[in-house]
Design a protein around this motif. Sequence first.
Motif, PDB file in Angstrom:
ATOM      1  N   ARG A 176       0.824  -1.208   0.000  1.00  0.00           N
ATOM      2  CA  ARG A 176       0.000   0.000   0.000  1.00  0.00           C
ATOM      3  C   ARG A 176       0.861   1.261   0.000  1.00  0.00           C
ATOM      4  O   ARG A 176       0.598   2.197  -0.745  1.00  0.00           O
ATOM      5  CB  ARG A 176      -0.926  -0.008   1.208  1.00  0.00           C
ATOM      6  CG  ARG A 176      -1.994  -1.087   1.159  1.00  0.00           C
ATOM      7  CD  ARG A 176      -2.933  -0.989   2.359  1.00  0.00           C
ATOM      8  NE  ARG A 176      -4.035  -1.939   2.209  1.00  0.00           N
ATOM      9  CZ  ARG A 176      -3.996  -3.196   2.608  1.00  0.00           C
ATOM     10  NH1 ARG A 176      -2.896  -3.666   3.212  1.00  0.00           N
ATOM     11  NH2 ARG A 176      -5.029  -4.003   2.428  1.00  0.00           N
ATOM     12  N   PHE A 177       1.846   1.266   0.867  1.00  0.00           N
ATOM     13  CA  PHE A 177       2.671   2.458   1.033  1.00  0.00           C
ATOM     14  C   PHE A 177       4.130   2.133   0.757  1.00  0.00           C
ATOM     15  O   PHE A 177       4.535   0.967   0.733  1.00  0.00           O
ATOM     16  CB  PHE A 177       2.490   3.034   2.443  1.00  0.00           C
ATOM     17  CG  PHE A 177       1.052   3.328   2.763  1.00  0.00           C
ATOM     18  CD1 PHE A 177       0.416   4.430   2.209  1.00  0.00           C
ATOM     19  CD2 PHE A 177       0.325   2.489   3.587  1.00  0.00           C
ATOM     20  CE1 PHE A 177      -0.919   4.693   2.473  1.00  0.00           C
ATOM     21  CE2 PHE A 177      -1.010   2.741   3.867  1.00  0.00           C
ATOM     22  CZ  PHE A 177      -1.632   3.853   3.310  1.00  0.00           C
ATOM     23  N   ALA A 178       4.920   3.170   0.570  1.00  0.00           N
ATOM     24  CA  ALA A 178       6.314   2.982   0.190  1.00  0.00           C
ATOM     25  C   ALA A 178       7.087   2.120   1.195  1.00  0.00           C
ATOM     26  O   ALA A 178       8.022   1.412   0.844  1.00  0.00           O
ATOM     27  CB  ALA A 178       7.002   4.333   0.030  1.00  0.00           C
ATOM     28  N   SER A 179       6.657   2.141   2.442  1.00  0.00           N
ATOM     29  CA  SER A 179       7.333   1.386   3.493  1.00  0.00           C
ATOM     30  C   SER A 179       6.881  -0.067   3.568  1.00  0.00           C
ATOM     31  O   SER A 179       7.444  -0.868   4.318  1.00  0.00           O
ATOM     32  CB  SER A 179       7.099   2.038   4.846  1.00  0.00           C
ATOM     33  OG  SER A 179       5.705   2.138   5.130  1.00  0.00           O
ATOM     34  N   ASP A 180       5.849  -0.418   2.794  1.00  0.00           N
ATOM     35  CA  ASP A 180       5.261  -1.762   2.881  1.00  0.00           C
ATOM     36  C   ASP A 180       5.922  -2.703   1.890  1.00  0.00           C
ATOM     37  O   ASP A 180       5.446  -2.909   0.777  1.00  0.00           O
ATOM     38  CB  ASP A 180       3.759  -1.725   2.587  1.00  0.00           C
ATOM     39  CG  ASP A 180       2.998  -0.935   3.607  1.00  0.00           C
ATOM     40  OD1 ASP A 180       3.482  -0.830   4.747  1.00  0.00           O
ATOM     41  OD2 ASP A 180       1.914  -0.415   3.268  1.00  0.00           O
TER      42      ASP A 180
END
Length: 224
Positions: free
Chosen positions: A212-216
């Motif tokens: 979902r997000f850049a950190s995922d």
Amino acid sequence: MDDPKYQIGEPPNPISSDDEIIISSDTLRSERIPPGQSRTRKWPVLQAGSIPQVEKSEWSLEVKGLVDQPMIWNWKQFQELPRVKVFSDFHCVTQWSRLGNIWEGVSTKTIAELVGIQPEAKFVIAEGYDRGWTTNLPVDRFLAEDALLCDLHDGEPLTADHGAPVRLIVPLLYAWKSAKWLKSLEFVAEDQPGYWEQGGYHNEGDPWREQRFASDDIPPGFGI
């Protein structure tokens, strides 16, 4: 079952009786709802800004960049292209999934064959009519067997809320990669993160890896 994602009935099965329909591979999974998602029968409306009202008479699709033959299709010309149907599930990054959709339109492979993608092209930038909104895709994702430029959903024309006249549909990625109100496709050598990707969304957007997000970043194969 007590599990809430099964309280609205079993998910629609792939349509085996229609030999002409393309069956998205995710619909063949024993568990069709990715991690962190909940099933809905509705089709929620989400977008970054206002909904553009694009008349078919004013719509066109430009395909440009690293191609042998740049092209522009108007609505009539687009309707004359070979058509496909795709049966797929649809997963939004906001954690809902709509199972068993039938999309109709023009295969991305047909578009690629008509323009001739050059070997240097590694990514596709899809641009919408909504104030220059873009999203980025690797060419191989764009050319997936079940990816298409869609104008009909479940036998009905798309509405403006859902991307009419034409939207991109890439079933194996989160829905924001399926650009609404499609205006242009540009084939490029270097990646160019789009609106949501620049805002912190994941660059790839694989729902089975919860990107979902850049950190995922979850290792490949998770949940398969």
